[in-house]
Design an enzyme around this catalytic site. Structure first.
Site, mmCIF file in Angstrom:
data_model
loop_
_atom_site.group_PDB
_atom_site.id
_atom_site.type_symbol
_atom_site.label_atom_id
_atom_site.label_comp_id
_atom_site.label_asym_id
_atom_site.label_seq_id
_atom_site.Cartn_x
_atom_site.Cartn_y
_atom_site.Cartn_z
ATOM 1 N N HIS A 77 0.823 -1.250 0.068
ATOM 2 C CA HIS A 77 -0.230 -0.194 -0.024
ATOM 3 C C HIS A 77 0.710 0.811 0.023
ATOM 4 C CE1 HIS A 77 -3.145 -2.735 1.419
ATOM 5 N NE2 HIS A 77 -3.128 -2.844 0.855
ATOM 6 N N HIS A 236 -8.947 -2.515 -5.256
ATOM 7 C CA HIS A 236 -8.119 -2.573 -3.994
ATOM 8 C C HIS A 236 -7.306 -3.553 -5.405
ATOM 9 C CE1 HIS A 236 -5.731 -2.515 -0.479
ATOM 10 N NE2 HIS A 236 -5.448 -3.484 -1.015
ATOM 11 N N ASP A 240 -2.896 -2.660 -5.253
ATOM 12 C CA ASP A 240 -2.028 -3.777 -5.019
ATOM 13 C C ASP A 240 -1.271 -4.137 -5.496
ATOM 14 O OD1 ASP A 240 -2.550 -4.468 -2.552
ATOM 15 O OD2 ASP A 240 -4.025 -6.399 -2.983
ATOM 16 N N HIS A 264 -0.712 -11.191 -4.770
ATOM 17 C CA HIS A 264 0.360 -10.682 -4.811
ATOM 18 C C HIS A 264 1.464 -11.988 -4.968
ATOM 19 C CE1 HIS A 264 -1.056 -7.431 -2.533
ATOM 20 N NE2 HIS A 264 -1.652 -7.833 -1.743
HETATM 21 ZN ZN ZN Z 1 -4.007 -4.486 0.197
#
Ligand code: ZN
Length: 283
Positions: A77, A236, A240, A264
């Protein structure tokens, strides 16, 4: 394009999403063209951790960089805010293992950086990454595709078995203003049914309705009045992605990045593939 850093030092404090530990994070201007680095001041003699792909340690529910004990958790973030504002060089020090979650989005960091003002280093050139043909990455239901384009744009498709969020999509053409208003405010989220499991695994210890949207069986639980965007989850996920791609250490240009169901771990693997197939030049 001159490299950019902050004009002055700024900081904030709060608890980390996963570790639940309180931490003060300080952002200092960086006169060298040395990229973004994190330094743990609570570990004696710790060396700075460059925000680079090869420093990624693990990607469970967040992107963690470092080696051994000298690690910083959930960097995405903060890095997304750097990317969105075009910050190339920044010294980040923390007296704990994880940046404060604040409200679960990148917006508090964006606001903090804007309050410090961005400074251009006229004698240092920034680097850009471009591709001349499509770069693809796939793993089961996850897919990433980057292809050459006139502008930088992103699209994310979120699919889930939960009926409330079975399909969300977000797309945007990158600009600083669009990033600030459309992507940075989107908050992190979790499913009510997995919270206990996460906590048992030592994750989400600092998670609360103040810094995450919780999706229960039939509604969204948040400390605010509802969602900030109808497709806040997909936004969101884009936030990311932008944060994780900052680990490339340069600015993406002229490509469209189209992602289905990534996270991720795959963001990092896709970034590595991008790096192998792209050209990085100063500009
Ligand atoms: Zn996040």
């Amino acid at each position: 394009m001159p490299r950019k850093t902050l004009k002055k030092r700024v900081s904030l404090a709060g608890i980390g999403l996963h570790t639940g530990k309180r931490c003060e994070i300080v952002f200092s201007p960086c006169q060298e063209p040395s990229g973004i680095t994190f330094l743990r001041t609570d570990i004696k003699g710790a060396s700075p951790i460059p925000a680079k792909l090869d420093m990624v340690d693990s990607t469970i529910r967040g992107t963690n960089i470092g080696r051994g004990e000298n690690k910083v958790f959930t960097v995405e973030h903060v890095l997304s805010a750097c990317s969105g504002l075009g910050i190339d060089d920044l010294q980040i020090t923390l007296d704990g293992p994880e940046p404060p979650a604040v409200d679960g989005s990148s917006l508090p960091y964006v606001k903090l950086f804007l309050s410090a003002k961005i400074s251009s280093k006229e004698n240092q050139q920034s680097e850009k990454m471009e591709i001349s043909r499509a770069v693809e990455y796939e793993d089961d239901k996850v897919s990433y595709k980057a292809y050459p384009s006139q502008v930088l744009s992103f699209r994310y498709l979120f699919l889930h078995t939960h009926p409330l969020v079975s399909r969300q999509e977000s797309a945007f053409i990158f600009s600083q203003d669009e990033f600030i208003s459309q992507i940075a405010p989107a908050r992190t989220f979790g499913f009510e049914e997995e919270i206990e499991q996460l906590k048992q695994a030592g994750l989400a210890k600092g998670g609360s309705l103040d810094n995450a949207i919780v999706i229960s069986k039939d509604k969204f639980l948040t400390s605010e009045e509802g969602l900030r965007f109808e497709n806040e989850l997909a936004r969101h996920k884009l936030n990311d992605l932008i944060g994780d791609l900052k680990l490339l250490g340069c600015n993406l240009k002229n490509m469209t990045i189209d992602v289905k169901c990534g996270g991720h771990k795959h963001n990092v693997l896709f970034a590595k593939r991008l790096l192998e197939n792209a050209v990085v030049t100063t500009y």
